[in-house]
Design an enzyme around this catalytic site. Sequence first.
Site, PDB file in Angstrom:
ATOM      1  CG  MET A  97      13.490  67.322 -81.671  1.00  0.00           C
ATOM      2  SD  MET A  97      14.778  67.819 -80.185  1.00  0.00           S
ATOM      3  CE  MET A  97      15.189  69.350 -80.309  1.00  0.00           C
ATOM      4  CB  CYS A  98      15.367  66.894 -88.189  1.00  0.00           C
ATOM      5  SG  CYS A  98      16.410  66.132 -89.889  1.00  0.00           S
ATOM      6  CG  LEU A  99      17.433  71.753 -84.829  1.00  0.00           C
ATOM      7  CD1 LEU A  99      16.982  73.244 -84.577  1.00  0.00           C
ATOM      8  CD2 LEU A  99      16.431  70.999 -84.018  1.00  0.00           C
ATOM      9  CB  CYS A 147      12.748  63.542 -92.068  1.00  0.00           C
ATOM     10  SG  CYS A 147      13.888  64.844 -92.382  1.00  0.00           S
ATOM     11  CE1 TYR A 166      12.860  69.211 -91.709  1.00  0.00           C
ATOM     12  CE2 TYR A 166      13.802  71.005 -90.605  1.00  0.00           C
ATOM     13  CZ  TYR A 166      14.261  69.501 -91.017  1.00  0.00           C
ATOM     14  OH  TYR A 166      15.219  68.956 -90.762  1.00  0.00           O
TER      15      TYR A 166
END
Lengths: 153, 479
Positions: free
Chosen positions: A89-91, B396, B422
Amino acid sequence: MSTGAKKRILREYAECQNDPLPGVKINFDEQNMTKWEILMDGPDQSVYAGGHYKLEINFPNEYPFKPPVVSFKTKIYHPNVSNDDKGSMCLGLLRPEEWKPPNKVISVLHLIRNLLIEPNPDDAIELSIANDYKTNRAEFDKTAKDWVKRYAK
Amino acid sequence: MAEFPPDDERIDELTTLQSIYPELVLDFDHPPIPTARIELPVAPEKPLPVVCDSDSSVRNLSHLPPLIIDIILSEGYPTERAPTFNLTADPPWLPDRVLEQLMEKGHALWEEYGGMQMLFAYLSFLEESARTAFGAADSARDGVLKLPDTLRTPMLELNEKLGKELFDKGTYDCGICLEPKKGGACHRIRHCGHVFCKACLQDYYNNCIKEGDVNNVKCLSPDCGKTGDVKVDRKKKDRLLSPKELLQIPLELETVKRYAQIKRKKKIESDPTIVFCPRKWCQGAMRTEKYPKITDVSQMDESDIEDGEPVAAPKATDQEIKFRGAPNTDRLVICEDCSLAFCKVCLAPWHGDFERCINREQKDLTEEDQASLNYILKNTSPCPTCSVPCSKSYGCNHMTCFQCKTHFCYLCGAWLQPENPYGHFNNKKNKACFQRLMDGAMGDQANGEIRFGGRRGAEQEAEFWEQEALRIQMEELGG
């Protein structure tokens, strides 16, 4: 990791224990306190109800100056969780440039729980799932529930 | 020596008053008149704006010198004679007019009470008016109290001292280590008032400065600079702490110097009109008034805006464009470090106004420079907007340029939409990056086998073929 950071993690753990979130269990290992195993139940009002999810929260050495890293160990059909073996998860506040040191794990857990109740398709990591969610809600709900049965029981 | 009769009403009233105001000092040694004195602290709820004669800047003071109240009760008080009040302030910041009004109010109150004990009522009234600084600034011009120059320093010092005492006495929860700390171990960020403990701030800022990440030397609170809207938030820049404030936390002088120097260097380097000294051992910037050399960091008080974008790259005027290579213009510049006079165009030591010269790029690299360049080519991905080399330490492949905040893909250098960064990694059309968001998440050096696209991929490929050619040559030699 500095002693200050360790103390802070311990303190945060105590805080989570004193004021537990419903449906969230934390497996904490004092020998390795930078890796928390979280067991989170799918919230009742969400499509993930009935599912049990295993998550991992990893604290970087620079914690709390860098954000913790969250990953789903249980597969989940969700626009904000990557659909691979990492389940990352990256938010929101998990982004390095958005994270501020006074943010806490408890707010991270709240964020995850709220995302299970209401996904955020506009900040999706899985675009096709987000598309599904936005344009074909019935199909999305069906697949999500199907995945609960298949992976999260 | 005369004494007060045991049933003296004045003595009773003053003793009672002292039990309410323990700081009241009584003097019963001079019968027949008892006196008392109290210093009333003046900390208005709304800071009092003051201005001095020679300094036109308005300052807001939250702590003012106390009001000293002398109470003299003549014989016949309270029934027949009014009490005498002497009000003073030391240093004398309250205008006489205000003091007179306050004393008159004492008399009026005595009349109102019709010969009853009224000292408590009067002190309460004064306490109450102290919360508005006795309205000292109300009738003044612009609502700002004007003070003589002599009062400036003592009043500012007192304001600071009392403010600090109050702060030091308090206890604050540091949002970083999550521990309650005494005010003395904490620092309040000057422009927003957020409080953190010194140890945490030192940890964080020292590290930022060590890593050259000076744009993060700002308040750590999540609500600082927040407007609710993420997009606005990104644009609205938080204020960086000034070197002077960093020294107050305190950070070490050397660290603060480095901070100021990096900030200056960043500004100079992003300014295309600046050229650097051609002497290899020097490479100082040319002398300019735009970026004065740092002399004393402890006096650098400006908390400037985060210098994200290159300072609005000053447009080269037609004239400037013309003079590149043309004689009779301002080609002469001087190095700020070694004072070499050199030509801005051909980068040779100054040749006089009448020499024709051609533009020379600074491309003759020393061995070290070549090594750094190789490293940069190998281990960084250039930002597609400002071309600054970005290296990924961890996370990322959705990158945000640390200099201009552009969102881009670390693998191929494509621009990403900030609102949907993304999508790029989920689109099958982007063959090189599809489903590779988390490739190399442990940092660049963790594994060498990441394939890159874009500019970096071309460099990687060139390097590969170079080595391949070398290998074939070796083979041929061997065979």
